[in-house]
Scaffold this motif. Sequence first.
Motif, PDB file in Angstrom:
ATOM      1  N   ASP A 162      44.081  29.472  49.774  1.00 38.78           N
ATOM      2  CA  ASP A 162      42.775  30.096  49.914  1.00 38.78           C
ATOM      3  C   ASP A 162      42.032  29.902  48.593  1.00 38.78           C
ATOM      4  OD1 ASP A 162      40.728  31.562  51.111  1.00 38.78           O
ATOM      5  OD2 ASP A 162      41.440  33.409  50.164  1.00 38.78           O
ATOM      6  N   ASN A 202      38.273  30.691  46.683  1.00 37.04           N
ATOM      7  CA  ASN A 202      36.965  31.355  46.716  1.00 37.04           C
ATOM      8  C   ASN A 202      36.210  31.035  45.435  1.00 37.04           C
ATOM      9  OD1 ASN A 202      37.116  32.989  49.201  1.00 37.04           O
ATOM     10  ND2 ASN A 202      38.914  33.816  48.155  1.00 37.04           N
ATOM     11  N   VAL A 203      34.920  30.797  45.585  1.00 32.89           N
ATOM     12  CA  VAL A 203      34.045  30.541  44.440  1.00 32.89           C
ATOM     13  C   VAL A 203      32.944  31.592  44.485  1.00 32.89           C
ATOM     14  CG1 VAL A 203      32.536  28.873  43.299  1.00 32.89           C
ATOM     15  CG2 VAL A 203      34.506  28.054  44.630  1.00 32.89           C
ATOM     16  N   ARG A 204      32.743  32.266  43.366  1.00 30.22           N
ATOM     17  CA  ARG A 204      31.668  33.270  43.320  1.00 30.22           C
ATOM     18  C   ARG A 204      30.973  33.193  41.962  1.00 30.22           C
ATOM     19  NH1 ARG A 204      33.195  37.552  40.203  1.00 30.22           N
ATOM     20  NH2 ARG A 204      35.414  37.847  39.917  1.00 30.22           N
ATOM     21  N   ILE A 226      36.506  30.896  40.110  1.00 33.54           N
ATOM     22  CA  ILE A 226      37.179  30.222  41.219  1.00 33.54           C
ATOM     23  C   ILE A 226      38.576  30.824  41.313  1.00 33.54           C
ATOM     24  CG2 ILE A 226      37.988  28.001  42.117  1.00 33.54           C
ATOM     25  CD1 ILE A 226      35.865  26.768  40.076  1.00 33.54           C
ATOM     26  N   SER A 227      38.889  31.401  42.442  1.00 38.94           N
ATOM     27  CA  SER A 227      40.215  31.985  42.627  1.00 38.94           C
ATOM     28  C   SER A 227      40.959  31.206  43.702  1.00 38.94           C
ATOM     29  CB  SER A 227      40.107  33.467  43.006  1.00 38.94           C
ATOM     30  OG  SER A 227      39.319  33.621  44.154  1.00 38.94           O
ATOM     31  N   CYS A 287      30.787  30.612  37.018  1.00 40.23           N
ATOM     32  CA  CYS A 287      31.390  31.035  38.276  1.00 40.23           C
ATOM     33  C   CYS A 287      32.881  31.297  38.093  1.00 40.23           C
ATOM     34  CB  CYS A 287      31.169  29.995  39.374  1.00 40.23           C
ATOM     35  SG  CYS A 287      32.084  28.471  39.161  1.00 40.23           S
ATOM     36  N   ASP A 322      31.725  25.813  46.553  1.00 40.05           N
ATOM     37  CA  ASP A 322      32.567  26.491  47.538  1.00 40.05           C
ATOM     38  C   ASP A 322      32.783  25.582  48.750  1.00 40.05           C
ATOM     39  OD1 ASP A 322      34.056  28.751  48.420  1.00 40.05           O
ATOM     40  OD2 ASP A 322      32.395  29.291  49.735  1.00 40.05           O
ATOM     41  N   GLU A 375      27.412  27.736  45.905  1.00 45.57           N
ATOM     42  CA  GLU A 375      27.619  27.528  47.337  1.00 45.57           C
ATOM     43  C   GLU A 375      28.094  26.098  47.627  1.00 45.57           C
ATOM     44  OE1 GLU A 375      24.748  28.761  45.978  1.00 45.57           O
ATOM     45  OE2 GLU A 375      25.192  30.860  46.424  1.00 45.57           O
ATOM     46  N   LYS A 418      36.589  23.209  50.307  1.00 48.53           N
ATOM     47  CA  LYS A 418      37.216  23.343  51.629  1.00 48.53           C
ATOM     48  C   LYS A 418      38.231  22.236  51.918  1.00 48.53           C
ATOM     49  CE  LYS A 418      33.809  26.224  53.766  1.00 48.53           C
ATOM     50  NZ  LYS A 418      32.745  26.411  54.682  1.00 48.53           N
ATOM     51  N   LYS A 426      41.349  23.195  50.148  1.00 53.82           N
ATOM     52  CA  LYS A 426      41.966  24.333  50.843  1.00 53.82           C
ATOM     53  C   LYS A 426      42.849  23.840  51.987  1.00 53.82           C
ATOM     54  CE  LYS A 426      39.019  28.098  51.428  1.00 53.82           C
ATOM     55  NZ  LYS A 426      37.726  28.688  51.835  1.00 53.82           N
TER      56      LYS A 426
END
Length: 179
Positions: free
Chosen positions: A168, A170-172, A96-97, A94, A155, A152, A159, A162
Amino acid sequence: MKHFALTIIGRDRSGIVSQVTEILYRLGCNIADSSCSLLGGQFAMILIISHPEYDGAEGFGDSFKPLEESGLSVFLRTLKPGGEQRPDIQGEACMISVYGSDKPGIVYRVARELGAREVNITDLNTKLIGSEQRPVYVMMIEAILPPAISVEELDELMKGIKDELQVDINVRPITPVEL
């Protein structure tokens, strides 16, 4: 065949990669793996190289002296057998940004959270972008998830950080490509 870790760092200028790789080419070295990046005003290279005849770093002699004479720092280390091999890492990859205002502790807090969940960080880069008046801190992490955690779920776990860091995150997933 012996493998070596070659580390080079110095004030950024054009031609560093060309200068280094020309020396390696003329020596008959193979570049097995590499990572190069601009860190602040310094350019850093880490290469895993091999040579069919050299058993130790002394085989290279003064080959890298021209690099040092041009202002670069050079460090060569002989790897123990197996240190050159690609690790067998199992799990979902994944990205992670993290984006936000620059402040101490961002890397530590995110890395601590990932480490506590046995998420393996395989690559991490940070940059300060934006303007001098409005700098934006950017961190990109490539990681491998253990089987117990999905993208998921990670991500969702981010939180809390965050909110704490006011950034911010994001995990994809990274879709592997086979050739």
